[in-house]
Design an enzyme around this catalytic site. Structure first.
Site, short mmCIF file in Angstrom:
data_model
loop_
_atom_site.label_atom_id
_atom_site.label_comp_id
_atom_site.label_asym_id
_atom_site.label_seq_id
_atom_site.Cartn_x
_atom_site.Cartn_y
_atom_site.Cartn_z
N HIS A 188 0.75 -0.98 0.18
CA HIS A 188 -0.21 -0.09 -0.09
C HIS A 188 0.83 1.21 -0.13
O HIS A 188 1.85 1.46 0.81
CB HIS A 188 -0.82 -0.01 1.29
N GLU A 191 2.23 3.45 3.10
CA GLU A 191 2.61 3.06 4.25
C GLU A 191 4.29 2.76 4.08
O GLU A 191 4.91 1.70 3.85
CB GLU A 191 2.12 1.59 4.19
N HIS A 323 2.98 -3.98 6.74
CA HIS A 323 2.14 -2.90 6.50
C HIS A 323 2.12 -1.73 7.63
O HIS A 323 2.82 -2.19 8.40
CB HIS A 323 0.83 -3.48 6.42
N GLU A 396 1.15 -5.26 11.03
CA GLU A 396 0.89 -4.02 11.03
C GLU A 396 1.72 -3.11 11.81
O GLU A 396 1.69 -3.23 13.20
CB GLU A 396 -0.66 -3.81 11.50
#
Length: 449
Positions: A188, A191, A323, A396
């Site tokens: 993404h 990020e 991420h 994450e």
């Protein structure tokens, strides 16, 4: 990215937002009232999406329903979430009966208002690496450590940027019968901390080989693959104007529309589009693409992973896809609420959960199955396990919330927040030869290993 915070975690969002939200919120909300979502062919890519606090959704089912409006969910709390949405999508969320508060826009470069740093990070973020800067650093490391680090160009992005795979191993030019572990980053675009995570691993492994016993042992007995940037086009677009655009997808045009971009982490060819965990609308944050693996970047990495099969046996045993944000360790499946979905036994699940919890204990993240928060389909970790039987995790990274920096934490956090995952990475490398050892069943599953 599937950024989330565990639903049972104490909600601190309200306190953070009270410090950051300005008085004109009501005026901003007044602008977010289009009558309905646009048709798939309607252009909205030029609009910079915003983040909103949504009060009310408290269950995985409610959060999954929320994604049907085309938004991405960025944080999950007990009775609130943070989403990224266009104005039209925000209106769709309101039509579901939820209240929204508009959060501050992405940071802008205020240091040089008349001469923005185009195609570069704004002031306060200049220690982040652009694609060209990262490539230059990687080339320098390969030149300095040719015996343990090699570079392959495995394909190109939609706009023609090289997609790289870096290999770390004692005999790096040989394809040995050693367990392989894959680390991927930057699916993404916004990020950017994940690229720094990949660069940290490259620097850490090369600089510590021969002096750190654990690093040395891993490079002597493993083949480590790092793909540092799956979405270089989107990353470049996110900073091209000199200010952040909060861009998520790649930069592939969508035929028949004015919309640009596919959500790479909804495009993988396992349970693609199966379960209301992605969008069919090319303008949405979670648009899954025209078909499975239709994004060139996903196609390239899929081919690379398939190419690691020797004699029909996958050599990659474990993986982490990095991420931001929310500080989570996630494991499959995302497409089903079942702990043991199709293709996963109870022992598989138990090994996933045990390893995930052990890694989370080292970095302070929250461990959980992906679907505990909401349903996603076409995600990389589901594909890596469901299609290739690779013990694949999503990390994450920092921060835990929008109030602590969200997608754009200042560059001062890079050293601490990348090094924070060192122990977790080493643990995964060490158990990659037999993940079932985590549940004491190596004799049943790993004979001769």
């Amino acid at each position: 990215m599937r950024p989330r915070i565990r639903g049972g975690r104490t909600t601190v969002l309200a306190a953070l937002l009270s410090l950051t939200l300005a008085a004109p919120i009501a005026a901003a909300q007044a602008q977010d009232t289009p009558p309905s979502r646009p048709a798939p062919g309607a252009a909205q890519s030029a609009e910079v999406p915003r983040q909103y606090e949504v009060t009310g959704p408290s269950t995985p089912t409610e959060r999954t329903a929320l994604t049907s409006t085309g938004v991405s969910i960025d944080e999950v709390h007990t009775r609130a979430v943070v989403i990224t949405a266009t104005r039209a999508q925000a209106a769709g969320v309101r039509q579901l009966g939820y209240g929204l508060r508009t959060l501050p826009a992405p940071p802008k470069d205020t240091a040089s208002p008349h001469k923005p740093r185009v195609n570069d990070f704004p002031a306060g973020y200049t220690k982040y690496h652009t694609y060209d800067e990262a490539t230059k650093e990687i080339d320098a490391l390969v030149a300095k450590h040719p015996d343990i680090l090699s570079k392959q160009v495995i394909g190109t992005s939609h706009e023609g940027r090289d997609l790289l795979a870096l290999k770390l191993s004692k005999n790096v030019t040989k394809d040995e019968q050693e367990p392989e572990v894959l680390f991927t980053a930057h699916q993404h675009a916004r990020e950017h901390l994940t690229v720094e995570m990949a660069l940290y691993l490259l620097n850490e492994f090369t600089s510590k080989y021969g002096s750190d016993s654990r690093v040395t042992k891993m490079l002597d007995s493993r083949e480590i693959w790092i793909i540092p940037d799956l979405n270089p086009d989107g990353g470049a677009y996110d900073i091209a104007s000199g200010d952040f655009r909060s861009w998520r997808k790649n930069r592939q045009p969508n035929a028949g529309t004015d919309e640009v971009g596919t959500d790479l982490n909804r495009n993988w060819d396992f349970k693609w589009g199966c379960c209301d965990g992605s969008s069919t609308n090319p303008g949405d944050e979670t648009y899954r693409g025209a078909s499975a693996a239709s994004a060139p970047e996903v196609k390239v990495v899929s081919k690379f992973v398939h190419g690691r099969k020797v004699g029909g046996k996958q050599q990659i045993k474990a993986a982490i896809d990095f991420h931001t944000y929310s500080e989570l360790v996630l494991w499959p499946f995302g497409f089903t609420n079942d702990d043991t979905g199709p293709g996963m036994t109870q022992d598989d699940h138990d090994a996933f959960a045990t390893i995930g919890k052990n890694m989370a204990a080292t970095n302070g993240y929250t461990p959980e199955q992906s679907s505990d928060l909401y349903i996603t389909d076409g995600a990389i970790d589901d594909w890596l396990w469901g299609d290739q039987r690779i013990f694949a995790y999503t990390f994450e990274m920092y921060p835990s919330s929008f109030g602590s920096g969200g997608f754009y934490p200042k560059d001062s956090v890079i050293p601490k927040e990348t090094a924070r995952n060192r122990e977790a990475v080493l643990q995964l490398l060490e158990i990659a030869d037999c993940p079932y050892r985590a549940i004491g069943k190596e004799g049943q599953y790993c004979k001769g290993s």
